[in-house]
Write an enzyme that holds these catalytic residues in place. Sequence first.
Site, PDB file in Angstrom:
ATOM      1  N   CYS A  91       0.784  -1.235   0.000  1.00  0.00           N
ATOM      2  CA  CYS A  91       0.000   0.000   0.000  1.00  0.00           C
ATOM      3  C   CYS A  91       0.818   1.289   0.000  1.00  0.00           C
ATOM      4  CB  CYS A  91      -1.061  -0.007   1.106  1.00  0.00           C
ATOM      5  SG  CYS A  91      -0.528  -0.654   2.675  1.00  0.00           S
TER       6      CYS A  91
ATOM      7  N   ARG B 168       8.056 -10.117   5.978  1.00  0.00           N
ATOM      8  CA  ARG B 168       7.736  -9.638   7.319  1.00  0.00           C
ATOM      9  C   ARG B 168       8.523 -10.454   8.325  1.00  0.00           C
ATOM     10  NH1 ARG B 168       1.108  -8.825   6.781  1.00  0.00           N
ATOM     11  NH2 ARG B 168       1.298  -7.356   5.054  1.00  0.00           N
TER      12      ARG B 168
ATOM     13  N   GLN C 156       0.787 -11.646  -1.919  1.00  0.00           N
ATOM     14  CA  GLN C 156      -0.671 -11.578  -1.855  1.00  0.00           C
ATOM     15  C   GLN C 156      -1.220 -11.274  -3.243  1.00  0.00           C
ATOM     16  OE1 GLN C 156      -0.532  -8.358   1.166  1.00  0.00           O
ATOM     17  NE2 GLN C 156      -2.120  -9.549   2.183  1.00  0.00           N
TER      18      GLN C 156
ATOM     19  N   ASP D 158      -2.757  -8.870  -4.066  1.00  0.00           N
ATOM     20  CA  ASP D 158      -3.036  -7.590  -3.432  1.00  0.00           C
ATOM     21  C   ASP D 158      -3.597  -6.586  -4.427  1.00  0.00           C
ATOM     22  OD1 ASP D 158      -3.054  -5.856  -1.343  1.00  0.00           O
ATOM     23  OD2 ASP D 158      -0.887  -5.512  -1.288  1.00  0.00           O
TER      24      ASP D 158
ATOM     25  N   HIS E   8      -5.246  -2.237  -4.573  1.00  0.00           N
ATOM     26  CA  HIS E   8      -5.746  -1.033  -3.909  1.00  0.00           C
ATOM     27  C   HIS E   8      -6.603  -0.248  -4.872  1.00  0.00           C
ATOM     28  CE1 HIS E   8      -2.165  -2.198  -1.571  1.00  0.00           C
ATOM     29  NE2 HIS E   8      -3.013  -1.973  -0.572  1.00  0.00           N
TER      30      HIS E   8
ATOM     31  N   LYS F  50     -12.658  -3.342   8.208  1.00  0.00           N
ATOM     32  CA  LYS F  50     -12.545  -4.281   7.097  1.00  0.00           C
ATOM     33  C   LYS F  50     -13.710  -5.269   7.073  1.00  0.00           C
ATOM     34  CE  LYS F  50      -9.531  -7.308   9.819  1.00  0.00           C
ATOM     35  NZ  LYS F  50      -8.211  -7.931   9.930  1.00  0.00           N
TER      36      LYS F  50
ATOM     37  N   HIS G  29      -8.276  -1.384   0.436  1.00  0.00           N
ATOM     38  CA  HIS G  29      -7.308  -2.475   0.274  1.00  0.00           C
ATOM     39  C   HIS G  29      -8.139  -3.721   0.065  1.00  0.00           C
ATOM     40  CE1 HIS G  29      -3.995  -0.401   2.708  1.00  0.00           C
ATOM     41  NE2 HIS G  29      -5.046   0.373   2.877  1.00  0.00           N
TER      42      HIS G  29
END
Length: 646
Positions: free
Chosen positions: A338, A367, A385, A387, A389, A469, A515
């Site tokens: 992000c 991470r 991911q 992922d 946005h 979320k 997200h």
Amino acid sequence: MSAINVTLPDGQILEFEAGTTVFAVAAKIGPGLAKAALAGRIDGAIVDLRTPLVGDVALEIVTTRDAQGGDVIRHSAEHVMADAVKRLFPAAQVDAGRSDHSEKFQYDFLVDEPFTPEDIERIEKEMQVILAEGVEFEREVVTRDEAASLFRGLGEELKLSRLSDIPDDAEITIFRHGDFIDLCRGPHVNNTKQIGAIKLTGASGTYFRGDESGPKLQRIYGTAFATRKELKSHLARIEEAKKRDHRRVGVELGLFHMDAVAPGSPFYLPKGTALYNELVDFIRSLYPKYGYHEVLTPQLFRSEVFKTSGHYQKFYDDMYWFDGSDEGEELGVKAMNCPGHCHLFSTGKRSYRELPIRWAEFSRLHRNERSGTLNGITRVRSFAQDDGHIFCEPGQVHEEIASFFEMTNEVYEKLGLEGLEMSVSTRPEQFLGDIADWDIAEKNLIEAVETAGYHCNIKEGDAAFYGPKVEADFRDVLGRAWTLATVQIDTAQPGRFGLRYVGRDGGLHQPAMLHRAVLGSLERFIGIYIEHTGGDFPFWLSPIQVLALPIADRHAPRAREIEKSLAIAGIRAETDDRSETLGFRIRDAEKQKIPLTLVIGDEEVEGGTVSPRLRKSKQAMHAMSAEALIEALQSSNAERRMKPLA
RNA sequence: GCUGGCGUAGCUCAACUGGUAGAGCAUCGGAUUUGUAAUCCGAAGGUUAAGGGUUCGAGUCCCCUCGCCAGCUCCA
């Protein structure tokens, strides 16, 4: 005494004196029900059998047939365990049990020495004795002072501390059976004999109130059921879960390898890579339809970016940092996409005309997860991911969420995952942004979920720090719930990055930001999916889709030829021409979970055919021409079908 | 990270209270040429996670490091 009306589930209304207990109602209805009664239910809330009824109520008697009946049994077994521990270890101090008894029970104890496996066995035996004794449970409402002096007298220091947690205006109840007393809201069974079968399943260390600086406690886990049979099937389910464990299946199928040289970081073997890439290709294939564009952003950023996003302040210890080439330059390995996407948005002049901007990225993320949290490939330090946005006008949020639900359903359908449960997670204690923005965002999400036709569960305080979320949970074949898809509103980053777009009015406005991920972490998804399917993947995802099996050496060239034609047609195929019997090689193909095998002998070589055999089938299918097979499999792949041949 | 447990061949597991590390599967070689879930014979495979200590002798006991597991905590 005044009279009250009790309405039963069948609509029947019985009259009782006020103060009549739930159990007395059950007894009045019939002796059989009285014997089976475990608790009552009023307005959906579960109540103890000894609870007095004070006004008109609709009452349901909870028995072993009720799913919640099991909760009552396990909760009662929990007290029996603590009783057994006190009998065997009188010096042990009892802390608290578990709040969710849907599967197991637990108690924490303050003891000088950790429990050994032998201790656990002794405790379980003592529990059996207590069950056989048929001890009655009693419920008592007490004052705070009475409770305090009771536990002080018993030397239960931890209990005094727990007592002070109870709000001033709350009713304080205690439950006792035999000599064992605990602070408890219940409900409990009448008699320990109603707890049919128990099993202690493990022990571990823990802390009082989960505080690492506080006293260390020893926790014992167990489970209980009304009958031996239910316990047995529960234990069988755990055995089944062990068999499906992705760490085991992943190695057996040659999908990935975990190694101490890179803790928490999977090595994908060719077969695992095929599965991984197939999943990514699938998601990627949907992006044009749902209006996403893929981007690739850097792996390393100067720390300023993460300071702007807020991750530096919140997740510094959980990221990887090192010195850059310039003096004083601190670089961070990205742990999320992000900030990069936000920054990228800010680099150009954006108009309302180009919104919504939907950027997707499959980059690997790193991470520094604490060592104790690592688990197979479901919790790793290196992952990716699906992922994405979305930057849009505030008024477009609803539509975007609806579209995301649609995409999620499309993905899950192709994966054979059914029965999604939706929930909205609300503001946590630590958060960024304005409370007012949070409130609006939470309301928006709940509405969006309900508009999509789902029941919306609320997970209080469970959101990420930047916004509420929605989570889509799915239950696997063993009944375990997993969170997969999520969409979150970001109340913080658009402001922190100073994101603006030119609106219809010519003025500058801050975009709303979402997200979202359908599969979430691919590593985690693959782990869950392996356990759900047991490695029996849909045809389109199978690492090896087709295995050609020549009967004798003279058929091998033809088998190789077919393998090559399949490969050219985009079908993952191999040939097993080892000098083993056909039966052996078929067995091997079954163990490898290959969806389709092709037997090739004299008949097939002469006729230009293949004899397909589906995974798990008892008999071969009719022979078909190699060309027809390839065509059929190509369309199975194109349509991402569960089975190779309809 | 914390508490507890565990770490023996590629995998699954043996090796009584300290006394010569072993089996099945997989692998490799040979024989066999197979029609829908295990053909036969043979070989190779180990500094018992790494390091240190106790002991005449350590896979086994002790210390330490690493990893894994069950939980706790965490989960952008």
